[in-house]
Design an enzyme around this catalytic site. Sequence first.
Site, PDB file in Angstrom:
ATOM      1  N   GLY A 268     -19.467   0.455   6.821  1.00  0.00           N
ATOM      2  CA  GLY A 268     -18.664   1.386   7.949  1.00  0.00           C
ATOM      3  C   GLY A 268     -18.310   2.838   7.602  1.00  0.00           C
TER       4      GLY A 268
ATOM      5  CE  LYS B 115      -3.592  -0.578   2.800  1.00  0.00           C
ATOM      6  NZ  LYS B 115      -4.662  -0.450   3.642  1.00  0.00           N
TER       7      LYS B 115
ATOM      8  N   GLY C 108     -21.003  -3.294   2.850  1.00  0.00           N
ATOM      9  CA  GLY C 108     -20.976  -2.911   4.441  1.00  0.00           C
ATOM     10  C   GLY C 108     -20.590  -0.998   3.934  1.00  0.00           C
TER      11      GLY C 108
ATOM     12  CE  LYS D 251      -4.009  -3.659   9.013  1.00  0.00           C
ATOM     13  NZ  LYS D 251      -4.783  -2.333   8.114  1.00  0.00           N
TER      14      LYS D 251
HETATM   15  N1  PHE Z   1      -6.380   1.310   8.121  1.00  0.00           N
HETATM   16  C1  PHE Z   1      -5.891   1.433   7.790  1.00  0.00           C
HETATM   17  C2  PHE Z   1      -5.300   1.187   6.451  1.00  0.00           C
HETATM   18  O1  PHE Z   1      -5.520  -0.042   6.095  1.00  0.00           O
HETATM   19  C3  PHE Z   1      -4.065   1.598   8.486  1.00  0.00           C
HETATM   20  C4  PHE Z   1      -4.152   3.270   8.627  1.00  0.00           C
HETATM   21  C5  PHE Z   1      -5.015   4.277   9.687  1.00  0.00           C
HETATM   22  C6  PHE Z   1      -2.858   3.275   9.040  1.00  0.00           C
HETATM   23  C7  PHE Z   1      -4.700   5.564   9.835  1.00  0.00           C
HETATM   24  C8  PHE Z   1      -2.197   4.978   9.955  1.00  0.00           C
HETATM   25  C9  PHE Z   1      -4.016   5.879   9.830  1.00  0.00           C
HETATM   26  O2  PHE Z   1      -4.936   1.703   5.529  1.00  0.00           O
END
Ligand code: PHE
Length: 351
Positions: free
Chosen positions: A184, A67, A182, A79
């Site tokens: 959310g 990402k 979803g 994560k």
């Molecule tokens: N949930 C976000 C993602 O999967 C993770 C994230 C959010 C990381 C905000 C840093 C700040 O990309």
Amino acid sequence: MIEPLLKEWSGETVIVHYDRPAGAWIFIAIHSTRLGQAAGGTRMKSYPDVQAALQDALRLAEGMTYKFAVPGLPWGGGKAVIAVPTDLDPQSRPTLLRRYGALVHQLGGLFSTGPDVGTSSADMDIIAETGAPYVFARTPAAGGAGSSGPFTSLGVFTGVRVACEHLFGEASLKDRRVLVQGTGSVGGPLIEHLRAAGAEVVFSEVDEGAIHRFRDGLGLEFVPAETVYTTECDIFAPCALGGVLNHETIPQLRCRAVAGGANNQLASPGDAESLRVRGILYAPDYVVNVGGAMAILGLETQGWTQERAEREVVESVGRALQEVFKLAATEGITTEAAARRIAEGHLSAET
Ligand code: PHE
């Protein structure tokens, strides 16, 4: 059972912690620090077993690496998964979050975190009590940039537009039928964007309150879970959990493209090829759902304004997805393979 998972994983480090008071397992997976210190959300939910929780953490951390690598952001992939018992007493949640924060703090910056499935900005406030300064997306009241969901949804919306442009020659969503799975923190604001752009929005949801809100409140067509994969639409936007594109669902799909916010939409790597063979254009999840992390990190570490954050998300996701579609077409490879190639290029570049 944990041994093969770790041996086959391509990442760097996993921190394993058993939280005895809550009976929760905490896994912090650091996939790659090649481009910077690792960052990624904290996912909090119940899993059928400990292996499933670890596996989720490993795959999600890898997703974060790609990402960040696709747009070349200076962050590594990580994560955290907090696997809680199904009967976790809500009262013990804040103390669990504080103990988790202390663990993140102990890591001294190896891993920074933000919200993900099962956690909110309010939870980040609690985690930051012990975990600061490695906690992002706290509430504005606590000095944070707030929820990442609206930014993620803006990027996904851009992805839907780029997919339409690729398929139909124009990015306009007027009268395009989009199925959002979803509603959310990402799916909800995505629906707003789609409606404002003139799309015909259909939604699927399991939460009764949310079904009521979107069906009866906004008058949107509701699709029950049993028929979500067979529902005809232009774009299918998975914005709930992962693994929804698999050998059972792909043959049923009646959409032209998939572009959504959920992480790890493909159940296995081969599913990208099955989509290609079926002529379904797939916008790789990590290419289009980077907006939340990108914006929050920009706002909180680079001094971006809200406008700058929104502009960066729209431009960056738009540019990356166009590049992915183009590379996939010219090389005759899946869009997933194309996205990987772009990410690998950034990961292996000399710095
Ligand atoms: N949930 C976000 C993602 O999967 C993770 C994230 C959010 C990381 C905000 C840093 C700040 O990309």
